[in-house]
Design an enzyme around this catalytic site. Structure first.
Site, PDB file in Angstrom:
ATOM      1  N   HIS A 112       0.818  -1.227   0.000  1.00  0.00           N
ATOM      2  CA  HIS A 112       0.000   0.000   0.000  1.00  0.00           C
ATOM      3  C   HIS A 112       0.849   1.273   0.000  1.00  0.00           C
ATOM      4  O   HIS A 112       0.296   2.373  -0.169  1.00  0.00           O
ATOM      5  CB  HIS A 112      -0.910   0.040   1.238  1.00  0.00           C
ATOM      6  CG  HIS A 112      -1.973  -1.016   1.250  1.00  0.00           C
ATOM      7  ND1 HIS A 112      -2.842  -1.202   0.197  1.00  0.00           N
ATOM      8  CD2 HIS A 112      -2.308  -1.936   2.194  1.00  0.00           C
ATOM      9  CE1 HIS A 112      -3.660  -2.208   0.497  1.00  0.00           C
ATOM     10  NE2 HIS A 112      -3.363  -2.671   1.680  1.00  0.00           N
ATOM     11  N   ASP A 148      -2.682 -10.573  -2.485  1.00  0.00           N
ATOM     12  CA  ASP A 148      -3.279 -10.066  -1.237  1.00  0.00           C
ATOM     13  C   ASP A 148      -4.712  -9.629  -1.551  1.00  0.00           C
ATOM     14  O   ASP A 148      -5.011  -9.177  -2.657  1.00  0.00           O
ATOM     15  CB  ASP A 148      -2.449  -8.870  -0.758  1.00  0.00           C
ATOM     16  CG  ASP A 148      -2.883  -8.343   0.592  1.00  0.00           C
ATOM     17  OD1 ASP A 148      -2.205  -8.630   1.579  1.00  0.00           O
ATOM     18  OD2 ASP A 148      -3.902  -7.621   0.653  1.00  0.00           O
ATOM     19  N   HIS A 150      -6.345  -7.128  -0.704  1.00  0.00           N
ATOM     20  CA  HIS A 150      -6.549  -5.685  -0.883  1.00  0.00           C
ATOM     21  C   HIS A 150      -5.886  -5.169  -2.164  1.00  0.00           C
ATOM     22  O   HIS A 150      -4.908  -5.740  -2.641  1.00  0.00           O
ATOM     23  CB  HIS A 150      -5.969  -4.929   0.321  1.00  0.00           C
ATOM     24  CG  HIS A 150      -6.612  -5.287   1.625  1.00  0.00           C
ATOM     25  ND1 HIS A 150      -6.030  -6.154   2.527  1.00  0.00           N
ATOM     26  CD2 HIS A 150      -7.792  -4.907   2.159  1.00  0.00           C
ATOM     27  CE1 HIS A 150      -6.825  -6.288   3.579  1.00  0.00           C
ATOM     28  NE2 HIS A 150      -7.906  -5.554   3.383  1.00  0.00           N
TER      29      HIS A 150
END
Ligand code: ZN
Length: 283
Positions: A112, A148, A150
């Protein structure tokens, strides 16, 4: 095949935080009790240099992290956090330089982290820096795959637009963080082994085969597991193993980076099953 981690990575963060040291502790204990314990190396503490961080991140952002304080309401940057973040990046670069296969059992996670902003428990983008470093040291075709649960907003911002890097990011729709990028492959909530493995066969495998990479880097988050409190997917431990086997068959050199996974017990089991499958093909 090497499994790299380091005790400093357990010194960052609080046990009450969702991305707590207990996650990695559970993984390391499971590896140490397994037949793969001799692959685990905890002795290397290579830190990323400022020049290496600047392959992805802005100077202002790097200065901000290195000077400490609060990243956001959820993360305090202590001296131990800075050390852990530098080693989390550095261990990936170490495997690249050794031209080895491996799995980086690291935290804080990275996918992120954007060039000028950390978020979602991530400070520096471990995998994106490794991809840029690989180009710098002479690799010409690199595939980056993120499973992942996300959206890998940071990795996409860092790597999109570079024709030497094929990025594919499989994530659950309408989950943190909002949005998607050109590399996004979005699956609806409640997807499980069948949906992931069909996607792998129909989309990931043919694209990787056509691109013919010299190196495959994988953001291995395990929060699409059926037990995970942060995702709404139904992947099983066996399903993660099948994904690992498929990825291993595609990659001349393969390096995985631990990202999410917030049920400590199943995170450890899923990592162990992934290592088991990789060792069947690449020990
Ligand atoms: Zn995640």
């Amino acid at each position: 095949m090497k499994l790299l981690s380091h005790p400093i990575l357990l010194e960052h963060g609080l046990e009450s935080h969702p991305e707590s040291p207990k996650r990695l502790q559970a993984v390391l204990e499971a590896i140490e009790k397994s037949p793969y314990h001799n692959l685990l190396d905890l002795s290397i503490s290579r830190r990323a240099t400022i020049d290496e961080l600047e392959l992805v991140h802005t100077k202002d952002y790097i200065d901000r992290v290195l000077s400490g304080g609060h990243l956001d309401s959820e993360m305090e940057i202590t001296a131990e956090t800075v050390e852990a973040a530098l080693v989390a990046v550095g261990l990936g670069l170490e495997l690249l330089e050794q031209k080895r296969d491996g799995f980086l059992l690291v935290r804080p996670p990275g996918h992120h982290a954007e060039p000028s902003m950390g978020m979602g428990y991530c400070l520096f983008n471990n995998i994106a820096i490794a991809a840029k470093k690989a180009i710098q040291i002479g690799y010409e075709r690199i595939c980056v795959i993120d499973f992942d649960v996300h959206f890998a907003n940071g990795t996409q911002k860092a790597l999109e637009g570079d024709s030497r890097i094929l990025l594919m990011d499989i994530h659950q729709e309408n989950l943190y963080p909002q949005g998607f990028g050109a590399a996004s492959i979005v699956l609806p909530a409640e997807s499980g082994d069948r949906e992931y493995l069909e996607l792998f066969e129909a989309v990931i495998k043919p694209k990787v085969r056509r691109f013919c990479p010299e190196l495959v880097l994988v953001s291995a988050g395990f929060d699409a597991h059926e037990s995970d409190p942060h995702g709404n997917m139904h992947l099983t431990t066996e399903g993660f193993g099948k994904l690992a086997k498929g990825l291993s068959e595609l990659a001349p050199q393969l390096i995985l980076f631990l990202e999410g996974g917030y049920n400590d017990y199943f995170l450890a089991r899923n990592v162990l099953e992934t290592v088991r499958q990789l060792c069947l093909l690449r020990l």
